[in-house]
Design a protein around this motif. Structure first.
Motif, mmCIF file in Angstrom:
data_model
loop_
_atom_site.group_PDB
_atom_site.id
_atom_site.type_symbol
_atom_site.label_atom_id
_atom_site.label_comp_id
_atom_site.label_asym_id
_atom_site.label_seq_id
_atom_site.Cartn_x
_atom_site.Cartn_y
_atom_site.Cartn_z
ATOM 1 N N ASP A 224 0.871 -1.172 0.000
ATOM 2 C CA ASP A 224 0.000 0.000 0.000
ATOM 3 C C ASP A 224 0.909 1.224 0.000
ATOM 4 N N ARG B 281 -5.203 -1.625 -7.026
ATOM 5 C CA ARG B 281 -6.226 -1.009 -6.183
ATOM 6 C C ARG B 281 -5.880 0.464 -6.015
ATOM 7 N N ARG C 142 -1.518 -1.187 -4.104
ATOM 8 C CA ARG C 142 -2.634 -0.268 -3.843
ATOM 9 C C ARG C 142 -2.054 1.135 -3.656
ATOM 10 N N ASP D 297 -10.398 -2.578 -0.049
ATOM 11 C CA ASP D 297 -10.235 -3.244 -1.333
ATOM 12 C C ASP D 297 -11.466 -4.085 -1.650
#
Length: 440
Positions: A259, A328, A299, A405
């Motif tokens: 992330d 994502r 992400r 997500d």
């Protein structure tokens, strides 16, 4: 013997604030207080606020007002607490106001306004070793540090939470072990900048299970990868040393998931944002990571309509999305935050232009996401069950963090239990989620 007071609790904001709430609740239970799920039964209510953007501030003020209306006795803490004057102007009846991480002050206010009728008895006031958790039993957030050393022009988190303060590596790993022993199957590692872990401690050597472990991002990842559960990394910056943890990624170890809040792709905008990244290096790093780990999920979050962002710079951002093929993605329209340096930047983008850019951004990413998920049809995945609705099990793969997500919907999965792992084959996909069937 009279019953202990019940404390109501409202937790708002990000996972880092959720961990703060868990810490306060754990201490309250340790001291012998009961926790109330309703306003009516509570002796008072603690509201842990968010104060990052205007909409979050409004939500926090509304929650405080609701708690006052329903209960009448309210203690306010959290990020919005740094703006105590505005809170008291809106809600003068609050009992106390404290900022983030001021756990002792919150507890002192509780002691003052809802004192225990008896002394704490550790033989009676039992608290589980992992503490009180607000997440489902099978996953938990593991906060490894407080604060941040970056000075991003759109952010006021450092002024709220201070500079980076890393927790000792042994303390972090001991907590991780307690969570795993309590049944947690997924640890979500969080901080303001996870990849900077240990920088403030000069990456000094600590100890866990009698063994030396370096207080660093790599040292932490190596230790967490031995626990035999899913470990998911959030809020990672694309520093070169992140390359070192890619080989640790695999099933039942460090998940192939990063992330990384890139925020933009244009170098001038990134410089105005004071972000420690450049688009060219970012693309090279993404390509290198995927070459080493083809199943890596990335992400990210972005901001459109930042002051001064031109049409050409926005088009460059869209082009970056097409080239990076991120799995994502979230996007925010720039919103001025009181106290942020970006407020003084020229070139404010009109609201209608921000909205139009956001729509185009999300449409572009939806197309990318749909194509990437469609490519998974026929693949076999290991998933973690979150909940069951009728005969459909709702699960997540390594590519899916909870709540932000997508999910994997499993037909004929009504017999599966939350917290269990299952092997599935993907049979269909939409823009963000997958449909799957169980395989032997």
């Amino acid at each position: 013997m009279s019953a202990p007071p019940k404390i109501g609790f409202v937790s708002l904001g990000c996972p880092k604030a959720l961990v703060d709430s868990e810490r306060i609740l754990t201490q309250l239970r340790t001291e012998g207080y009961a926790i109330s799920p309703s306003y009516e039964d509570a002796a008072l209510v603690v509201v842990n606020t968010c104060g990052f953007i205007d909409s979050a501030k409004a939500e926090s003020l509304e929650a405080i007002g609701e708690a006052l209306a329903e209960n009448g006795k309210v203690i306010v803490t959290g990020c919005l607490g740094v703006d105590a004057d505005n809170i008291r102007a809106a809600h003068p009846a609050v009992l106390s106001v404290t900022g983030p991480q001021q756990y002792e002050a919150v507890l002192s206010a509780v002691h003052l306004h809802a004192p225990l009728p008896r002394a704490h008895d550790p033989r009676v006031d039992l608290v589980p070793p992992q503490g009180i958790k607000l997440t489902p039993r099978h996953y938990a957030y593991l906060k490894i540090s407080e604060g941040c050393n970056h000075k991003c022009s759109f952010c006021i988190i450092p002024s709220m939470r201070g500079p980076l303060v890393s927790r000792p590596i042994g303390e972090v790993m001991d907590e991780a072990e307690r969570l795993v022993a309590a049944g947690v199957r997924e640890l979500l590692v969080i901080s303001q900048d996870t990849s900077a872990y240990g920088v403030d401690l000069r990456r000094r050597t600590g100890f866990w299970q009698g063994r030396p472990v370096k207080t660093s991002f790599q040292g932490l990842c190596e230790a967490l990868a031995t626990l035999g559960v899913w470990v998911r990394l959030h809020y990672v910056y694309p520093y070169p040393h992140v390359d070192e943890v890619i080989p640790l990624m695999g099933d039942e170890r460090l998940l192939p998931y990063l992330d990384i809040p890139f925020q933009h792709a244009n170098p001038r905008v990134l410089k105005a944002m004071r972000r420690p990244a450049a688009a060219e290096k970012t693309l090279e790093r993404i390509q290198a990571w995927r070459a080493a780990r083809p199943d890596l999920t990335i992400r990210s979050t972005f901001i459109v309509g930042f002051p001064g962002e031109t049409d050409a710079e926005f088009e460059e951002l869209l082009a970056f999305l097409g080239e990076a093929q991120l799995d994502r993605v979230g996007c925010f329209q720039y919103s001025a935050v009181e106290g942020a340096a970006a407020n003084a930047l020229p070139g404010a983008v009109p609201e209608e232009v921000k909205a139009e850019r956001w729509e185009r951004f999300m449409q572009t990413q939806a197309t990318i996401s749909a194509a990437r998920l469609e490519a998974k049809i026929g693949q076999r995945l290991r998933v973690l069950i979150d909940e069951v609705e009728d005969d459909i099990a709702i699960a997540r793969s390594h590519a899916d963090a909870p709540e932000i997500d997508g999910v994997v919907r499993i037909a004929d999965g009504g017999h599966l239990a939350p917290g269990a792992f299952a092997d599935v084959r993907v049979v269909d996909a939409d823009d963000y989620d997958l449909d799957a069937e169980l395989v032997a």
